[in-house]
Design a protein around this motif. Structure first.
Motif, short mmCIF file in Angstrom:
data_model
loop_
_atom_site.label_atom_id
_atom_site.label_comp_id
_atom_site.label_asym_id
_atom_site.label_seq_id
_atom_site.Cartn_x
_atom_site.Cartn_y
_atom_site.Cartn_z
N UNK A 36 0.84 -1.20 0.00
CA UNK A 36 0.00 0.00 0.00
C UNK A 36 0.87 1.25 0.00
N UNK A 37 0.38 2.30 -0.67
CA UNK A 37 1.02 3.62 -0.62
C UNK A 37 -0.05 4.66 -0.34
N UNK A 38 0.37 5.80 0.19
CA UNK A 38 -0.58 6.88 0.49
C UNK A 38 -1.05 7.54 -0.80
N UNK A 39 -2.35 7.68 -0.94
CA UNK A 39 -2.90 8.23 -2.18
C UNK A 39 -2.62 9.73 -2.29
N UNK A 40 -2.99 10.50 -1.28
CA UNK A 40 -2.78 11.96 -1.32
C UNK A 40 -2.05 12.46 -0.08
N UNK A 41 -1.39 11.60 0.63
CA UNK A 41 -0.77 11.99 1.89
C UNK A 41 -1.71 11.69 3.04
N UNK A 42 -1.17 11.14 4.12
CA UNK A 42 -1.96 10.78 5.29
C UNK A 42 -1.41 11.54 6.49
N UNK A 43 -2.24 12.36 7.11
CA UNK A 43 -1.81 13.18 8.23
C UNK A 43 -1.79 12.41 9.53
N UNK A 44 -1.10 12.97 10.51
CA UNK A 44 -1.02 12.36 11.84
C UNK A 44 -2.42 12.28 12.44
N UNK B 178 5.26 3.93 11.25
CA UNK B 178 4.51 5.18 11.20
C UNK B 178 3.04 4.99 11.55
N UNK B 179 2.67 3.78 11.95
CA UNK B 179 1.28 3.47 12.26
C UNK B 179 1.14 3.05 13.71
N UNK B 180 -0.05 3.27 14.27
CA UNK B 180 -0.30 2.87 15.65
C UNK B 180 -1.74 3.11 16.02
N UNK B 181 -2.06 2.85 17.26
CA UNK B 181 -3.41 3.09 17.77
C UNK B 181 -3.55 4.57 18.17
N UNK B 182 -4.80 4.99 18.32
CA UNK B 182 -5.05 6.40 18.65
C UNK B 182 -4.36 6.78 19.95
N UNK B 183 -4.38 5.88 20.93
CA UNK B 183 -3.77 6.22 22.23
C UNK B 183 -2.25 6.25 22.17
N UNK B 184 -1.66 5.89 21.02
CA UNK B 184 -0.20 5.95 20.87
C UNK B 184 0.26 7.32 20.39
N UNK B 185 -0.69 8.18 20.03
CA UNK B 185 -0.32 9.51 19.55
C UNK B 185 0.25 10.34 20.70
N UNK B 186 1.45 10.87 20.51
CA UNK B 186 2.04 11.72 21.53
C UNK B 186 2.03 13.19 21.12
N UNK C 116 -2.95 -7.07 4.66
CA UNK C 116 -4.15 -6.25 4.80
C UNK C 116 -3.93 -5.00 5.63
N UNK C 117 -4.87 -4.04 5.52
CA UNK C 117 -4.77 -2.82 6.30
C UNK C 117 -5.10 -3.11 7.76
N UNK C 118 -4.23 -2.72 8.68
CA UNK C 118 -4.52 -2.95 10.10
C UNK C 118 -5.79 -2.20 10.51
N UNK C 119 -6.64 -2.85 11.29
CA UNK C 119 -7.88 -2.23 11.72
C UNK C 119 -7.62 -1.25 12.87
N UNK C 120 -8.47 -0.20 12.90
CA UNK C 120 -8.41 0.80 13.97
C UNK C 120 -7.00 1.36 14.14
N UNK C 121 -6.35 1.61 13.01
CA UNK C 121 -4.97 2.12 13.02
C UNK C 121 -4.92 3.50 12.41
N UNK C 122 -4.12 4.38 13.00
CA UNK C 122 -3.94 5.72 12.49
C UNK C 122 -2.46 5.99 12.25
N UNK C 123 -2.19 7.03 11.50
CA UNK C 123 -0.80 7.43 11.27
C UNK C 123 -0.30 8.20 12.49
N UNK C 124 0.82 7.78 13.02
CA UNK C 124 1.44 8.52 14.13
C UNK C 124 2.56 9.42 13.62
N UNK C 125 2.88 9.30 12.34
CA UNK C 125 3.79 10.21 11.64
C UNK C 125 3.17 10.49 10.28
N UNK C 126 3.43 11.66 9.73
CA UNK C 126 2.86 11.98 8.43
C UNK C 126 3.46 11.06 7.37
#
Length: 213
Positions: free
Chosen positions: A50-58, A108-116, A87-97
């Motif tokens: 997978x690659x980011x289509x238009x950029x994925x923000x934190x 660069x991926x993690x759970x919401x509670x991993x965002x610092x 496959x795409x990890x479920x309930x995962x967000x970008x922790x880095x752009x």
């Protein structure tokens, strides 16, 4: 007078499959062919990732709508990226752009509670260069109000803060223009920034081309 006897011709023996030299030669040829086939096959090995289509923000969640599927040769670093097979990890967000068309690194991926870092909106009047886009960094300077209805000397509050988003704006009559700058702020720096905003401090952002914090 001596009579010379005719020289007897040397008769060549017909090669035999039992000749060790012939067998060694055949084995060498076969080994060479197998090696070439293996080399070509390994060079043509690609992986669906997978690659980011238009950029994925934190903080942005990964969905089929913001990624593309591409074929690339990863070799030994395949485990560091998200593959289509896994496959795409479920309930995962970008922790880095993750920039446009960039592969998705697992780190660069993690759970919401991993965002610092969390996005905070700043309204600034100074124009930023065109190079200041999401993913680049700015230094945030703060001048607190003083007792003389002015402002104290500016101090560097957030060095190298990452830009999450920029939105140009203007007043109702269009007489003044400003930029709403969304930056990512760590929890440790949050009280000082929110305190400056609450005290009506003058906040300025200066593009930091070095990007270091």
């Amino acid at each position: 007078m001596s009579v010379s006897t005719p020289a007897t011709g040397v008769r060549l023996k017909k090669p035999s499959w039992k000749d060790p030299r012939l067998l060694v030669g055949v084995l060498l040829v076969l080994a060479s062919v197998v090696g070439v086939i293996a080399l070509v096959g390994s060079a043509d090995q690609t992986t669906d990732v997978y690659s980011a289509r238009d950029g994925i923000g934190v903080g942005e969640k990964l969905t089929p709508d913001n990624v593309n599927r591409v074929k690339v040769r990863l070799g030994d670093v395949e485990d560091h990226y998200v593959t289509v097979e896994s496959g795409l990890p479920e309930e995962t967000v970008a922790v880095q752009r993750i920039g446009k068309d960039q592969l998705l690194p697992r780190e660069s991926l993690g759970k919401v509670d991993a965002l610092n870092r969390k996005p905070v909106a700043l309204t600034i009047e100074e124009a930023l260069p065109v190079q200041a886009v999401a993913g680049t960094r700015v230094d945030v300077w703060v001048a607190l109000p003083d007792a003389r209805s002015g402002f104290s000397e500016p101090k560097l509050l957030l060095p190298g803060a990452e830009i999450a988003q920029l939105t140009p704006g203007s007043s109702a009559l269009g007489s003044s223009k400003f930029t709403v700058l969304m930056i990512l702020v760590g929890d440790g720096q949050m009280p000082a920034l929110l305190g400056a905003q609450a005290n009506k401090a003058k906040i300025s952002a200066v593009w930091n081309p070095g990007g270091g914090s």
